[in-house]
Design a protein around this motif. Structure first.
Motif, PDB file in Angstrom:
ATOM      1  N   LEU A   1      41.597  34.564  51.058  1.00 60.61           N
ATOM      2  CA  LEU A   1      41.264  34.487  51.984  1.00 60.61           C
ATOM      3  C   LEU A   1      40.136  35.599  52.378  1.00 60.61           C
ATOM      4  O   LEU A   1      39.085  35.373  53.379  1.00 60.61           O
ATOM      5  N   LEU A   2      40.192  36.932  51.774  1.00 63.83           N
ATOM      6  CA  LEU A   2      38.959  37.171  51.407  1.00 63.83           C
ATOM      7  C   LEU A   2      37.749  36.618  50.841  1.00 63.83           C
ATOM      8  O   LEU A   2      36.910  36.871  51.825  1.00 63.83           O
ATOM      9  N   SER A   3      37.592  35.558  50.312  1.00 62.99           N
ATOM     10  CA  SER A   3      36.742  35.217  49.499  1.00 62.99           C
ATOM     11  C   SER A   3      36.540  33.690  50.624  1.00 62.99           C
ATOM     12  O   SER A   3      34.803  34.065  50.929  1.00 62.99           O
ATOM     13  N   ARG A   4      37.191  33.818  51.373  1.00 60.36           N
ATOM     14  CA  ARG A   4      36.308  32.769  52.818  1.00 60.36           C
ATOM     15  C   ARG A   4      35.680  34.104  53.931  1.00 60.36           C
ATOM     16  O   ARG A   4      34.992  32.959  53.869  1.00 60.36           O
ATOM     17  N   GLU A   5      36.272  34.994  53.709  1.00 61.59           N
ATOM     18  CA  GLU A   5      35.410  36.062  54.329  1.00 61.59           C
ATOM     19  C   GLU A   5      33.921  35.988  53.920  1.00 61.59           C
ATOM     20  O   GLU A   5      33.331  36.876  54.916  1.00 61.59           O
ATOM     21  N   GLY A   6      33.567  35.975  53.009  1.00 62.18           N
ATOM     22  CA  GLY A   6      32.764  35.984  51.764  1.00 62.18           C
ATOM     23  C   GLY A   6      32.100  37.409  51.055  1.00 62.18           C
ATOM     24  O   GLY A   6      31.258  37.907  50.628  1.00 62.18           O
ATOM     25  N   LYS A   7      33.155  38.203  50.683  1.00 64.24           N
ATOM     26  CA  LYS A   7      33.848  39.129  49.535  1.00 64.24           C
ATOM     27  C   LYS A   7      34.200  38.691  48.505  1.00 64.24           C
ATOM     28  O   LYS A   7      34.213  37.689  47.727  1.00 64.24           O
ATOM     29  N   ARG A   8      32.654  39.712  48.005  1.00 59.93           N
ATOM     30  CA  ARG A   8      32.938  39.542  46.152  1.00 59.93           C
ATOM     31  C   ARG A   8      35.033  40.041  45.817  1.00 59.93           C
ATOM     32  O   ARG A   8      34.505  41.220  46.548  1.00 59.93           O
ATOM     33  N   VAL A   9      35.185  38.988  45.373  1.00 59.86           N
ATOM     34  CA  VAL A   9      36.947  39.948  45.403  1.00 59.86           C
ATOM     35  C   VAL A   9      37.392  39.325  43.369  1.00 59.86           C
ATOM     36  O   VAL A   9      36.821  38.100  42.948  1.00 59.86           O
ATOM     37  N   VAL A  10      37.759  40.902  42.582  1.00 59.06           N
ATOM     38  CA  VAL A  10      38.090  40.418  41.701  1.00 59.06           C
ATOM     39  C   VAL A  10      39.722  40.387  41.296  1.00 59.06           C
ATOM     40  O   VAL A  10      40.158  40.864  41.957  1.00 59.06           O
ATOM     41  N   LEU A  11      40.380  39.617  41.122  1.00 55.53           N
ATOM     42  CA  LEU A  11      41.696  39.446  41.025  1.00 55.53           C
ATOM     43  C   LEU A  11      41.962  39.323  38.948  1.00 55.53           C
ATOM     44  O   LEU A  11      42.346  38.939  38.183  1.00 55.53           O
ATOM     45  N   ILE A  12      42.855  41.074  38.841  1.00 56.24           N
ATOM     46  CA  ILE A  12      43.259  40.656  37.730  1.00 56.24           C
ATOM     47  C   ILE A  12      45.061  40.827  37.956  1.00 56.24           C
ATOM     48  O   ILE A  12      46.029  41.167  38.846  1.00 56.24           O
ATOM     49  N   ASP A  13      45.819  40.797  37.128  1.00 55.70           N
ATOM     50  CA  ASP A  13      47.401  41.070  36.874  1.00 55.70           C
ATOM     51  C   ASP A  13      48.039  41.103  35.105  1.00 55.70           C
ATOM     52  O   ASP A  13      47.127  40.357  34.627  1.00 55.70           O
ATOM     53  N   ALA A  14      48.154  41.608  35.361  1.00 50.92           N
ATOM     54  CA  ALA A  14      48.669  41.733  33.559  1.00 50.92           C
ATOM     55  C   ALA A  14      49.397  40.712  33.023  1.00 50.92           C
ATOM     56  O   ALA A  14      49.418  41.130  31.377  1.00 50.92           O
ATOM     57  N   LEU A  15      50.256  40.206  33.179  1.00 48.75           N
ATOM     58  CA  LEU A  15      50.358  38.864  32.613  1.00 48.75           C
ATOM     59  C   LEU A  15      49.382  37.560  33.176  1.00 48.75           C
ATOM     60  O   LEU A  15      48.132  37.623  32.283  1.00 48.75           O
ATOM     61  N   GLY A  16      49.656  37.103  33.890  1.00 48.40           N
ATOM     62  CA  GLY A  16      49.315  35.625  34.438  1.00 48.40           C
ATOM     63  C   GLY A  16      49.645  35.337  35.702  1.00 48.40           C
ATOM     64  O   GLY A  16      50.435  36.130  35.833  1.00 48.40           O
ATOM     65  N   ILE A  17      49.230  34.127  36.180  1.00 51.82           N
ATOM     66  CA  ILE A  17      49.134  33.675  37.214  1.00 51.82           C
ATOM     67  C   ILE A  17      50.307  33.079  37.448  1.00 51.82           C
ATOM     68  O   ILE A  17      50.675  32.430  36.260  1.00 51.82           O
ATOM     69  N   GLY A  18      50.676  33.861  38.456  1.00 48.29           N
ATOM     70  CA  GLY A  18      52.838  33.770  39.004  1.00 48.29           C
ATOM     71  C   GLY A  18      53.035  33.740  37.648  1.00 48.29           C
ATOM     72  O   GLY A  18      54.889  33.270  37.528  1.00 48.29           O
ATOM     73  N   ALA A  19      53.183  34.785  37.036  1.00 50.06           N
ATOM     74  CA  ALA A  19      54.344  35.694  35.785  1.00 50.06           C
ATOM     75  C   ALA A  19      55.426  35.589  36.002  1.00 50.06           C
ATOM     76  O   ALA A  19      56.563  36.083  35.602  1.00 50.06           O
ATOM     77  N   GLY A  20      55.152  36.497  37.333  1.00 49.06           N
ATOM     78  CA  GLY A  20      56.104  37.671  37.603  1.00 49.06           C
ATOM     79  C   GLY A  20      57.205  37.331  39.102  1.00 49.06           C
ATOM     80  O   GLY A  20      57.206  35.724  38.661  1.00 49.06           O
ATOM     81  N   GLU A  21      57.350  37.238  40.588  1.00 52.81           N
ATOM     82  CA  GLU A  21      58.383  37.355  40.836  1.00 52.81           C
ATOM     83  C   GLU A  21      58.283  35.318  41.792  1.00 52.81           C
ATOM     84  O   GLU A  21      58.949  34.838  42.147  1.00 52.81           O
ATOM     85  N   THR A  22      56.618  35.473  41.901  1.00 52.58           N
ATOM     86  CA  THR A  22      56.535  34.097  42.157  1.00 52.58           C
ATOM     87  C   THR A  22      56.882  33.019  41.524  1.00 52.58           C
ATOM     88  O   THR A  22      57.589  31.649  41.721  1.00 52.58           O
ATOM     89  N   GLY A  23      57.093  33.220  40.031  1.00 50.35           N
ATOM     90  CA  GLY A  23      57.577  31.983  39.569  1.00 50.35           C
ATOM     91  C   GLY A  23      59.068  31.936  38.817  1.00 50.35           C
ATOM     92  O   GLY A  23      59.570  30.627  38.868  1.00 50.35           O
ATOM     93  N   ARG A  24      59.991  32.708  39.513  1.00 49.12           N
ATOM     94  CA  ARG A  24      61.065  32.782  39.686  1.00 49.12           C
ATOM     95  C   ARG A  24      61.874  32.941  41.445  1.00 49.12           C
ATOM     96  O   ARG A  24      62.960  33.157  41.229  1.00 49.12           O
ATOM     97  N   THR A  25      60.730  32.274  42.293  1.00 54.19           N
ATOM     98  CA  THR A  25      61.908  32.445  43.930  1.00 54.19           C
ATOM     99  C   THR A  25      62.823  31.059  43.950  1.00 54.19           C
ATOM    100  O   THR A  25      62.463  30.589  42.915  1.00 54.19           O
ATOM    101  N   THR A  26      62.905  30.844  45.061  1.00 52.41           N
ATOM    102  CA  THR A  26      63.198  29.459  45.279  1.00 52.41           C
ATOM    103  C   THR A  26      62.332  28.939  46.473  1.00 52.41           C
ATOM    104  O   THR A  26      62.621  27.186  46.388  1.00 52.41           O
ATOM    105  N   ALA A  27      60.915  29.712  46.337  1.00 48.24           N
ATOM    106  CA  ALA A  27      60.208  29.022  47.657  1.00 48.24           C
ATOM    107  C   ALA A  27      60.488  28.022  48.677  1.00 48.24           C
ATOM    108  O   ALA A  27      60.113  27.075  48.882  1.00 48.24           O
ATOM    109  N   HIS A  28      61.630  28.701  49.672  1.00 49.67           N
ATOM    110  CA  HIS A  28      61.424  27.854  50.353  1.00 49.67           C
ATOM    111  C   HIS A  28      61.315  28.974  51.890  1.00 49.67           C
ATOM    112  O   HIS A  28      61.432  30.442  51.889  1.00 49.67           O
TER     113      HIS A  28
END
Length: 532
Positions: free
Chosen positions: A48-75
């Protein structure tokens, strides 16, 4: 390729997606916004911030979706405390705001999917809440009336249609949703990068400082200078105490069972029991004959069940009693949710520390919904706009409701420090079976010892690096979990889940499996509860 994840169990989402990988931060850098955490909260905020024209750096200790998003039931579904509870504790006006924000989160996800062309199996569905006789609150009229006053499209029915068992009275919520969370996350990442965003994985943030009104995010690979920082790590690592008295970490369990395609209606279903259960369907594109019936529940405090495998069995038994067509268990996994003391998530400005830091935490089992709402609020705040929901979800709000739960959680946490006065769980390492772990006491020191499948021993300090609780073994995920504030560590001591940022200190055992006396200091109790 094995998916990057924070436990040994594998969700249906991790097993059926291929996520992009990104290299660690190469050196110090400067940006407008640094987002920490590459789950749905962080990725949506960064997008959303990139759509606003902001420069954004995203970091993660493991990887994309490696935390709780990969363990949800997603509804996407109504708030965990239901509109009855929201209205009772916060009033009709705020109940309407909750309903408005929940509906807007689904609309936002759907609009992003359509705009970016993300193939993630998104679909709108009907949801149903029911309570069997003697299980949970029985009067569905109260929830129907409260939801109606909040502006939610609901109806009161005598039973949930199309099921193999009679649910009794229920409330029908129209226009809910579900999707494949990691396919969505992969699409978001691609869209974010195409808009000029930068992603670095394998990059652990361990502190946030301030230098003349510029935030400094100190990481394992360098320092990021940013005007604003968003902490979207499920639970904040940068706030040592304040936020961790307002919420508690719970493990939640899920199984995925094969059922004949079409045998179970495509709905979302929740009950009000204790323990409670909820279901949804996933339809694998490579198996035209079967659906996966996903069922979750059986929660408990993090670190307070060393052998939780029985919880999978309890869920399976519940399923087989109600869905006789259920076949084999194809998947089973667990995740961590943060339960706020008073219900709504904590989304907005960090109540302490450097100005310009924002939090998205307290998902309360509504992770997909709350994380999307949080991204929308934080995006507005960083862009200098007011948001209609910011007061409702403000992380600095005082706990005025749910005080009994708040007091009980604090008492539970404080009681855990009493373990420093107890003996070890085993007298010697010889008692630890292959694939298991246990706490060993050596003088004043406590050591967490794991024996791997080949018989090798791995020893680390049992003192959580957050606030000094004794960690407990989790045999289901092969991890060391803190029963105080929900931190989790791998068997080698590396951090899997915050708020801890430092690994458990390694311990060298002698040939008899003991800790040399001169190596025991780091494993001793804190000077006072929660103090180093």
């Amino acid at each position: 390729m094995q998916p990057v994840t924070n436990g040994t169990s594998c969700s249906v989402w991790l097993a059926t997606s291929a996520l992009p990988q990104f290299s660690p931060l190469p050196s110090d850098c400067e940006t407008d916004v640094c987002v920490i955490g590459a789950g749905i909260a962080g990725m949506t905020t960064a997008y959303l911030l990139s759509r606003e024209g902001k420069r954004v750096v995203l970091i993660d200790a493991l990887g994309i979706g490696a935390g709780e998003t990969g363990r949800t039931t997603a509804h996407f579904f109504p708030p965990d405390e239901w509109y009855t509870g929201v209205e009772k504790h916060f009033g009709k006006k705020k109940s309407r705001l909750v309903a408005e924000s929940f509906a807007a989160s689904i609309d936002m996800v759907e609009s992003i999917i359509n705009q970016e062309g993300i193939d993630c199996e998104f679909e709108r569905l009907d949801g149903y809440l029911y309570a069997l006789a003697g299980n949970g609150f029985k009067n569905m009229d109260h929830e129907f009336e409260a939801a109606s006053r909040a502006g939610v499209p609901v109806e009161r029915l005598d039973h949930v249609p199309g099921l193999s068992f009679d649910t009794g009275p229920c409330v029908h919520y129209a226009n809910q949703a579900q999707f494949h969370p990691l396919k969505y996350l992969g699409g978001l990442a691609q869209a974010f990068v195409q808009r000029g965003g930068t992603i670095h994985c394998g990059t652990l943030a361990d502190d946030i400082g301030l230098d003349r009104n510029v935030c400094l995010v100190h990481t394992s690979h360098g320092t990021i200078r940013a005007s604003a920082v968003v902490v979207a790590t499920n639970t904040p690592f940068n706030d040592r105490v304040t936020m961790h008295t307002k919420q508690a970490g719970y493990r939640t369990y899920v199984i995925g069972m094969r059922v004949p395609r079409g045998a179970v209606p495509r709905i979302l279903l929740w009950d009000t029991g204790d323990p409670y259960y909820y279901i949804r369907l996933e339809s694998p594109p490579d198996d035209a004959e079967h659906d996966i019936l996903i069922v979750g529940g059986a929660d408990h405090k993090v670190g307070q069940d060393s052998h939780p495998e029985h919880r999978y069995a309890e869920i399976e038994r519940w399923v087989r009693e109600r869905f006789p067509m259920a076949m084999d268990v194809a998947y089973r996994w667990s995740g961590e949710v943060m339960e706020p003391s008073d219900g709504p998530a904590y989304l907005g400005r960090n109540p302490s520390g450097p100005h310009g830091v924002y939090l998205i935490t307290g998902d309360s089992g509504n992770g997909m919904t709350h994380c999307t709402i949080g991204a929308m609020i934080v995006n507005d705040l960083i862009m200098g706009r007011d948001n209609r929901w910011q007061e409702l979800y403000d992380p600095s709000r005082k706990v005025m409701h749910g005080l009994a739960d708040f007091v009980a959680e604090q008492a539970n946490t404080l009681s855990q420090y009493g373990e420093w006065m107890k003996g070890g769980e085993v007298e010697s390492v010889e008692e630890i079976a292959a694939g298991e772990g246990a706490i060993l006491r050596e003088g004043l020191s406590k050591i967490a010892v794991h024996r791997d499948a080949q018989g090798g021993l791995h020893a680390v300090s049992a003192k959580c690096t957050h606030l000094g609780c004794i960690v407990h073994w989790n045999s289901a995920e092969q991890s060391w979990d803190c029963p105080c504030h929900g931190s989790r560590f791998a068997t080698d001591g590396e951090v899997l889940h915050g708020p801890a940022v430092a690994a458990l200190a390694p311990v060298t055992l002698d040939t008899q499996g003991h800790v040399p006396r001169n190596a025991r200091d780091s494993q001793r109790p804190p000077r006072g509860p929660g103090l180093r």
